[in-house]
Design a protein around this motif. Structure first.
Motif, PDB file in Angstrom:
ATOM      1  N   GLY A   1       0.880  -1.190   0.126  1.00  0.00           N
ATOM      2  CA  GLY A   1      -0.067  -0.086  -0.056  1.00  0.00           C
ATOM      3  C   GLY A   1       0.701   1.431   0.073  1.00  0.00           C
ATOM      4  N   TRP A   2       2.040   1.260   0.693  1.00  0.00           N
ATOM      5  CA  TRP A   2       2.907   2.400   0.677  1.00  0.00           C
ATOM      6  C   TRP A   2       3.637   2.537  -0.499  1.00  0.00           C
TER       7      TRP A   2
ATOM      8  N   ASN B   1       2.440   1.753  -3.399  1.00  0.00           N
ATOM      9  CA  ASN B   1       1.231   2.070  -4.319  1.00  0.00           C
ATOM     10  C   ASN B   1       0.947   3.660  -4.375  1.00  0.00           C
ATOM     11  N   ARG B   2       1.520   4.115  -3.530  1.00  0.00           N
ATOM     12  CA  ARG B   2       1.207   5.580  -3.351  1.00  0.00           C
ATOM     13  C   ARG B   2       2.370   6.669  -3.908  1.00  0.00           C
ATOM     14  N   MET B   3       3.454   5.997  -4.403  1.00  0.00           N
ATOM     15  CA  MET B   3       4.659   6.770  -4.874  1.00  0.00           C
ATOM     16  C   MET B   3       4.523   7.436  -6.175  1.00  0.00           C
ATOM     17  N   THR B   4       4.244   8.356  -6.324  1.00  0.00           N
ATOM     18  CA  THR B   4       3.951   9.283  -7.719  1.00  0.00           C
ATOM     19  C   THR B   4       5.353   8.879  -8.592  1.00  0.00           C
TER      20      THR B   4
ATOM     21  N   LYS C   1       4.519   6.129 -10.724  1.00  0.00           N
ATOM     22  CA  LYS C   1       3.522   6.215 -11.419  1.00  0.00           C
ATOM     23  C   LYS C   1       3.927   6.913 -12.727  1.00  0.00           C
TER      24      LYS C   1
ATOM     25  N   TYR D   1       9.460  -0.587  -9.088  1.00  0.00           N
ATOM     26  CA  TYR D   1       8.464  -0.664  -7.962  1.00  0.00           C
ATOM     27  C   TYR D   1       9.098  -0.613  -6.522  1.00  0.00           C
TER      28      TYR D   1
ATOM     29  N   GLN E   1       8.784  12.480  -1.212  1.00  0.00           N
ATOM     30  CA  GLN E   1       7.954  11.383  -0.869  1.00  0.00           C
ATOM     31  C   GLN E   1       8.703  10.223  -0.654  1.00  0.00           C
TER      32      GLN E   1
ATOM     33  N   LEU F   1       8.767   7.880   2.961  1.00  0.00           N
ATOM     34  CA  LEU F   1       8.648   6.314   2.850  1.00  0.00           C
ATOM     35  C   LEU F   1       9.783   5.711   3.763  1.00  0.00           C
TER      36      LEU F   1
ATOM     37  N   ASP G   1       8.951   5.689   7.366  1.00  0.00           N
ATOM     38  CA  ASP G   1       7.977   4.651   7.470  1.00  0.00           C
ATOM     39  C   ASP G   1       8.757   3.283   7.668  1.00  0.00           C
TER      40      ASP G   1
END
Ligand code: TYM
Length: 335
Positions: free
Chosen positions: A102-103, A105-108, A111, A126, A152, A156, A159
């Motif tokens: 989930g963490w 998946n938030r990485m801009t 994307k 990834y 960002q 992470l 985290d």
């Protein structure tokens, strides 16, 4: 008292740009006076997207040469290539098992870099931020000077450090403080003021490379996208003028003043007159770096030797820290 420890890295995925220089490298040079610094050419990160092997090797050496030419000190501090120090990949594996999907998946940046065809992106791209966290935490570094685009990823990393400490009931990894400094923490493309200047942009006209000669710099700045309005007297007048804001920010960073001071001095000037001034400042700052880079590259053996020495010193710091992380996880001692 010992100085706080810094870690930062740069990918050898092309010639470094003015964005890399103003957003990161130039600050690294200054921070060397007050910190213990570890500088890394991150070739493991570079291969998260395809790199021609011969080009990767050449670019890794060129990147080291540019960093030395900019003023990084490989004697007082540490400069090395990431793949030479195994601790990075070893700790990254543990972090792959700490970080949550989930963490990631938030990485801009994932994307952006994966684009529309995510299924075709490498698994390495990834988990890229997990390797970044390992880079920093393998040294227990607490300060990380980067451009704004890395913010960002550093959140992470914090985290991951916190979850590791929590899961294993320890206070082993310290918190990381991002150092995002100066008026050029985000230098934008010369062709589109809403996109970041990048060494991997297909258009060479979108960026200034640190090895561009004076004529190329002048031409790229002359062609840089702007608007027809003259320069305003204060920063409020740059709202909704991303290209104008970018060129003023670059000038301010190079001149070592605030954007407001640049505007106060040039209020009412059109870009036809401002651009040659900007090109002149750029040439005066980048010219000596390009010449010194070329001089260093005449003796590649010496650059390779400096990187090997750096790797030995880096491993001497990272290996015991990563060995302790492995013990905390429950791995039997290897030796
Ligand atoms: P990289 O190679 O993309 O960029 C190196 C540094 O330059 C900064 N930067 C910019 N700053 C301002 N404006 C721009 N247009 C611009 N483009 C790049 C970046 O923010 C960066 O500080 N993931 C990192 C490398 C890395 C790393 C690390 C950094 C790997 N491990 C550990 C810090 C700590 C990257 O791709 O940087």
């Amino acid at each position: 008292m010992s100085q706080p420890r810094i870690f930062s890295g740069i990918q050898p995925s092309g010639i470094p740009t003015l964005g890399n220089y103003l957003g990161a490298i130039r600050n690294w040079v200054t921070l060397q006076d007050s910190h213990e610094c570890i500088w890394c050419v991150v070739d493991l990160h570079a291969i998260t997207v395809w790199q021609e092997p011969a080009a990767l090797a050449r670019q890794t050496r060129e990147m080291a040469a540019v960093l030395l030419a900019c003023g990084l000190d490989p004697v007082k501090h540490v400069l090395f290539a990431q793949s030479h120090v195994r601790a990075h990949a070893q700790l990254a594996w543990i972090f792959n098992c700490v970080a949550r999907l989930g963490w990631l998946n938030r990485m801009t940046q994932f994307k952006d870099k994966a684009g529309k065809d995510r299924e075709a992106a490498s698994a390495g791209l990834y988990v890229y931020p997990n390797l970044m966290a390992a880079d920093i935490l393998a040294y227990h570094a607490t300060r990380v000077p980067v451009g704004d685009d890395q913010r960002q990823h550093l959140e992470l990393a914090n985290d991951i450090a916190q979850k590791f400490n929590h899961d294993y009931g320890v206070a082993f990894f310290p918190p990381i403080e991002p150092l995002i400094l100066g008026p050029a923490a985000r230098v934008m493309s010369l062709r589109d003021g809403t996109r970041k200047m990048s060494k991997s942009d297909p258009s060479d006209q979108s960026r200034i490379n640190l090895n561009d000669d004076a004529d190329t710099i002048a031409l790229k700045i002359r062609r840089a996208k702007t608007d027809p309005e003259p320069l305003p007297g204060s920063e409020a007048g740059l709202a909704n003028r991303p290209e104008a804001r970018n060129l003023v920010g670059i000038y301010a960073a190079l001149a070592g003043v605030a954007p407001g001071a640049v505007l106060a001095e040039h209020e009412g000037m059109g870009f036809g007159a401002f651009k040659p001034k900007l090109a002149e400042v750029l040439v005066s700052v980048l010219g000596p770096i390009a010449r010194e880079t070329e001089r260093l590259l005449a003796d590649p053996g010496q650059i390779d030797a400096a990187l090997r020495t750096g790797a030995g010193r880096a491993a001497a710091i990272a290996d015991p820290i990563v060995a302790e992380a492995e013990r905390l996880v429950g791995f039997l001692p290897a030796g």
